[in-house]
Design an enzyme around this catalytic site. Sequence first.
Site, PDB file in Angstrom:
ATOM      1  N   ARG A 208     -14.659  18.942  -7.915  1.00 31.07           N
ATOM      2  CA  ARG A 208     -15.700  19.950  -8.064  1.00 31.07           C
ATOM      3  C   ARG A 208     -16.995  19.410  -7.440  1.00 31.07           C
ATOM      4  O   ARG A 208     -17.341  18.248  -7.617  1.00 31.07           O
ATOM      5  CB  ARG A 208     -15.947  20.290  -9.537  1.00 31.07           C
ATOM      6  CG  ARG A 208     -14.908  21.227 -10.123  1.00 31.07           C
ATOM      7  CD  ARG A 208     -15.077  22.629  -9.560  1.00 31.07           C
ATOM      8  NE  ARG A 208     -14.093  23.575 -10.056  1.00 31.07           N
ATOM      9  CZ  ARG A 208     -12.934  23.846  -9.478  1.00 31.07           C
ATOM     10  NH1 ARG A 208     -12.600  23.204  -8.365  1.00 31.07           N
ATOM     11  NH2 ARG A 208     -12.122  24.742  -9.983  1.00 31.07           N
ATOM     12  N   GLU A 237     -21.868  25.721  -3.144  1.00 29.42           N
ATOM     13  CA  GLU A 237     -21.015  26.432  -2.181  1.00 29.42           C
ATOM     14  C   GLU A 237     -21.291  27.933  -2.267  1.00 29.42           C
ATOM     15  O   GLU A 237     -21.499  28.460  -3.355  1.00 29.42           O
ATOM     16  CB  GLU A 237     -19.537  26.170  -2.497  1.00 29.42           C
ATOM     17  CG  GLU A 237     -19.092  24.750  -2.293  1.00 29.42           C
ATOM     18  CD  GLU A 237     -17.627  24.538  -2.696  1.00 29.42           C
ATOM     19  OE1 GLU A 237     -16.936  25.538  -2.969  1.00 29.42           O
ATOM     20  OE2 GLU A 237     -17.184  23.383  -2.734  1.00 29.42           O
ATOM     21  N   HIS A 254     -13.601  22.992   0.939  1.00 31.70           N
ATOM     22  CA  HIS A 254     -12.952  23.246  -0.356  1.00 31.70           C
ATOM     23  C   HIS A 254     -11.532  23.791  -0.157  1.00 31.70           C
ATOM     24  O   HIS A 254     -11.159  24.827  -0.715  1.00 31.70           O
ATOM     25  CB  HIS A 254     -13.781  24.212  -1.195  1.00 31.70           C
ATOM     26  CG  HIS A 254     -13.523  24.092  -2.668  1.00 31.70           C
ATOM     27  ND1 HIS A 254     -14.457  24.374  -3.622  1.00 31.70           N
ATOM     28  CD2 HIS A 254     -12.405  23.724  -3.361  1.00 31.70           C
ATOM     29  CE1 HIS A 254     -13.953  24.200  -4.833  1.00 31.70           C
ATOM     30  NE2 HIS A 254     -12.699  23.793  -4.695  1.00 31.70           N
TER      31      HIS A 254
END
Length: 373
Positions: A208, A237, A254
């Site tokens: 994360r 993000e 990601h």
Amino acid sequence: MKIIIDDKIPYIRGAFEHVAEVIYLPGAKTTAEVVKDADALVTRTRTRCNEKLLAGSSVKFIATATIGYDHIDTTYCETNGLAWTNAPGCNSKSVEQYIASTLMVLADKNEWNLSEKTVGVVGVGNVGSKVASICKLFGMKVLLNDPPRERAEGGDKFVSLETIQNQADIITLHVPLNLKGEDATFHLGNELFIKKLKNIPVLINSCRGEVVDTNSVKNALKEGQISDFVCDCWENEPEIDLELLALTAIATPHIAGYSKDGKATGTRMSVQAISKFFGLGLEKWVPVGIEPPKEPEFEIDGSGLTEQQIFSKAILHTYDIRNDDKLFRKNTELFEKLRGDYPTRREFPAFTIKVKNLETKAIDKLKELGFNI
């Protein structure tokens, strides 16, 4: 019955249509107005499932086709009688492949013999345990840190974070995002954490974004406190820090868990969970139409190659992380599009290797990775 499904979730179309009204929408368009008369949601991490979205709705069940669930306000759901589920472990093999590719690329870049390196795995759940296993397969010394597991299982196989800070050449993070409490992980990788690092290690974040403090890592890279940073998960993000991007050794948008296999597993787990909750009779449903890799069969001639070079050839054939890094750096403004339109990546078991001049030990290890020989 009405089900709202994120339109980027693969292989799910057709699963519910014979038992429910189904609406497919982008995560950003899944609004309170849309869900007010829905019974269930199938979502990803981009949809915040909280009071703002859910209050006054008829939603009874939320399934996120992801490992992470910090986008779901679980306290609100539980207080208001909303059931929810995630897909634990669905993409663990995909992240394993991501880390394996990372290690092979870094080893080539830095002329490492991985068997001489110590890796610290922080967070030893579904993902971290698989990462630890492949690191052991590569001959690395592996240090495991997982306070919740250590409390539950005893401390024989776990070490303190301080031990990892003192000994590790590579630190890879695989923890959930916990904002508070005894096992808080928000900004775990902060200035204090970095100051205690002894070996100027590589730091890898594929869990994360908020587990790492962006400013602290930028300063550490500039000051030589860490040698390299590999980043798949970013704070804020998709509006990521471009200065940090420029400083990273490997940067991806990601997608560590974005193999087709992992996505299919997450979809299967979500469909089956909704079926079980509502009694739809789909508990044995499985996805179909998973795309094959471009070159599912390939040959490795082990003549003159070290075991690490053999691993590298096999792993990078399935997934060369440098391609994702290159594409991302050229298109940082397309963060979400790069994720949403991610190309076919298949895990090791989707490949068959024709081996030539390989020792039995190397063949056995390739099989242990999941390859067909």
